[in-house]
Scaffold this active site. Structure first.
Site, PDB file in Angstrom:
ATOM      1  N   ALA A  16       0.803  -1.230   0.000  1.00 34.38           N
ATOM      2  CA  ALA A  16       0.000   0.000   0.000  1.00 34.38           C
ATOM      3  C   ALA A  16       0.834   1.277   0.000  1.00 34.38           C
ATOM      4  O   ALA A  16       0.285   2.369   0.003  1.00 34.38           O
ATOM      5  CB  ALA A  16      -0.935   0.001   1.210  1.00 34.38           C
ATOM      6  N   ASN A  93      -2.660  -6.985  -2.867  1.00 31.80           N
ATOM      7  CA  ASN A  93      -2.230  -6.145  -3.987  1.00 31.80           C
ATOM      8  C   ASN A  93      -0.729  -6.208  -4.252  1.00 31.80           C
ATOM      9  O   ASN A  93      -0.294  -6.038  -5.389  1.00 31.80           O
ATOM     10  CB  ASN A  93      -2.652  -4.696  -3.703  1.00 31.80           C
ATOM     11  CG  ASN A  93      -1.909  -3.712  -4.577  1.00 31.80           C
ATOM     12  OD1 ASN A  93      -2.252  -3.503  -5.733  1.00 31.80           O
ATOM     13  ND2 ASN A  93      -0.852  -3.102  -4.039  1.00 31.80           N
ATOM     14  N   TYR A 159       6.294 -13.846 -13.832  1.00 32.87           N
ATOM     15  CA  TYR A 159       5.190 -12.944 -13.462  1.00 32.87           C
ATOM     16  C   TYR A 159       3.875 -13.476 -14.037  1.00 32.87           C
ATOM     17  O   TYR A 159       2.872 -13.583 -13.319  1.00 32.87           O
ATOM     18  CB  TYR A 159       5.483 -11.544 -14.006  1.00 32.87           C
ATOM     19  CG  TYR A 159       4.426 -10.506 -13.684  1.00 32.87           C
ATOM     20  CD1 TYR A 159       4.431  -9.832 -12.465  1.00 32.87           C
ATOM     21  CD2 TYR A 159       3.437 -10.183 -14.611  1.00 32.87           C
ATOM     22  CE1 TYR A 159       3.474  -8.865 -12.181  1.00 32.87           C
ATOM     23  CE2 TYR A 159       2.477  -9.214 -14.329  1.00 32.87           C
ATOM     24  CZ  TYR A 159       2.505  -8.562 -13.112  1.00 32.87           C
ATOM     25  OH  TYR A 159       1.553  -7.606 -12.832  1.00 32.87           O
ATOM     26  N   ALA A 161       3.114 -16.469 -14.948  1.00 33.53           N
ATOM     27  CA  ALA A 161       2.737 -17.725 -14.281  1.00 33.53           C
ATOM     28  C   ALA A 161       2.154 -17.439 -12.898  1.00 33.53           C
ATOM     29  O   ALA A 161       1.146 -18.037 -12.497  1.00 33.53           O
ATOM     30  CB  ALA A 161       3.958 -18.633 -14.165  1.00 33.53           C
ATOM     31  N   LYS A 163       0.601 -14.740 -11.916  1.00 32.93           N
ATOM     32  CA  LYS A 163      -0.700 -14.084 -12.041  1.00 32.93           C
ATOM     33  C   LYS A 163      -1.772 -15.056 -12.559  1.00 32.93           C
ATOM     34  O   LYS A 163      -2.952 -14.923 -12.221  1.00 32.93           O
ATOM     35  CB  LYS A 163      -0.590 -12.856 -12.942  1.00 32.93           C
ATOM     36  CG  LYS A 163       0.274 -11.741 -12.351  1.00 32.93           C
ATOM     37  CD  LYS A 163      -0.317 -11.188 -11.058  1.00 32.93           C
ATOM     38  CE  LYS A 163       0.473 -10.018 -10.499  1.00 32.93           C
ATOM     39  NZ  LYS A 163      -0.113  -9.491  -9.265  1.00 32.93           N
ATOM     40  N   ILE A 192      -1.206   0.371 -16.075  1.00 26.14           N
ATOM     41  CA  ILE A 192      -1.604   1.437 -15.154  1.00 26.14           C
ATOM     42  C   ILE A 192      -0.352   2.255 -14.826  1.00 26.14           C
ATOM     43  O   ILE A 192       0.712   1.664 -14.580  1.00 26.14           O
ATOM     44  CB  ILE A 192      -2.187   0.842 -13.839  1.00 26.14           C
ATOM     45  CG1 ILE A 192      -3.300  -0.182 -14.109  1.00 26.14           C
ATOM     46  CG2 ILE A 192      -2.660   1.948 -12.907  1.00 26.14           C
ATOM     47  CD1 ILE A 192      -4.563   0.352 -14.735  1.00 26.14           C
TER      48      ILE A 192
END
Ligand SMILES: NC(=O)c1ccc[n+]([C@@H]2O[C@H](COP(=O)([O-])OP(=O)(O)OC[C@H]3O[C@@H](n4cnc5c(N)ncnc54)[C@H](O)[C@@H]3O)[C@@H](O)[C@H]2O)c1
Length: 252
Positions: A16, A93, A159, A161, A163, A192
């Site tokens: 965060a 996150n 990455y 794999a 996700k 983003i």
């Protein structure tokens, strides 16, 4: 300030300190939630916590924590349960994305990507579930990626794999926890504007824009609005779902 539909709710948000996690934390707080925020970047995390307190008046508990350490995750969740009296929302996150081709990925790097992006999600989810089951309410939101669906354009194979694993983990979790009125959903962001996306480079980001319907790159807030909806009581009949937040670059 948004509506106060999350008043009385407590949310854990991992990663965060910056980027998407910070935007999600701010959005949840602006809707009335109390926050327990974790990151490994102490200074940025504390600054974010101050910023959110000032902007929203929310109660914010920042903790420097490496989420790949199970015992520390368990102690943190126990502390939040005690301090806030319960956890209604978990946003997994935190993620890392070393941009290496397969030939350049060491075993250590592969393991670290899996540990941060996937295994930590298991640790956090497992730790919050007893309380959520007892109270018969919970919202778990896991950050996957377009790369988890189609393999990605610039993504490292580790990455992608990890996700893809997040998608399957969340769908399985949804089946196991629904009986206790707990939902589990994925968000799959496209590109983003954050430190992670900047590392992909301007040319790759332009390709993303060209392929998108809305002809722009995303802002962290675009993901935060989706997360706030999935975290709200109103999203009560949505579970095992993955929401693409990508300006229409990929549709399924
Ligand atoms: N930015 C994008 O374009 C994009 C696209 C798709 C998916 N995502 C996903 O969204 C999430 C957030 O991405 P972002 O762009 O904000 O990334 P970011 O790199 O800006 O932020 C990630 C945060 O996670 C923290 N973190 C890393 N390892 C940690 C650990 N072991 N313990 C605790 N915290 C740790 C970092 O310190 C950082 O503050 C990630 O899961 C990412 O994979 C991002």
């Amino acid at each position: 300030m948004g509506n106060q539909e999350l008043k009385g709710h407590t949310a854990i948000v991992t990663g965060a300190a910056q980027g998407i996690g910070k935007a999600i934390a701010l959005e949840l707080a602006s809707r009335g939630a109390g926050l327990a925020l974790v990151d490994i970047k102490a200074e940025a995390l504390n600054e974010t916590a101050d910023e959110i307190r000032k902007a929203t008046g929310a109660r914010v508990l920042p903790r420097v924590l490496d989420i790949t350490k199970q015992a520390e995750v368990e102690a943190f969740v126990a502390e939040v349960e005690k301090e806030f009296g319960g956890i209604q929302i978990l946003v997994n996150n935190a993620g890392i994305h070393p941009l290496h081709k397969i030939e350049d990925i060491s075993e250590e790097e592969w393991d670290l990507v899996m540990a941060v992006n996937l295994k930590a999600m298991f640790f956090l989810s497992k730790a919050v579930l007893p309380g959520m089951r007892k109270r018969k309410y919970g919202r778990i939101i896991n950050l996957s990626s377009e790369a988890g669906k189609h393999g990605g354009t610039v993504a490292a194979c580790s990455y992608a794999a990890s996700k893809g694993g997040v998608l399957a983990f969340t769908r399985n979790l949804a089946q196991q926890v629904g009986i206790d009125n707990i939902t589990a959903n994925n968000i799959c962001p496209g590109r983003i504007v954050t430190a992670m996306a900047n590392a992909a480079g301007a040319a790759e980001n332009q390709k993303f824009i060209d392929n998108s319907i809305l002809k722009r790159i995303g802002d962290p807030e675009d993901v935060a609005f989706a997360a706030a909806y999935l975290a709200s009581p109103r999203a009560r009949f949505i579970t095992g779902e993955s929401m693409m937040v990508n300006g229409g670059t990929m549709r399924d």
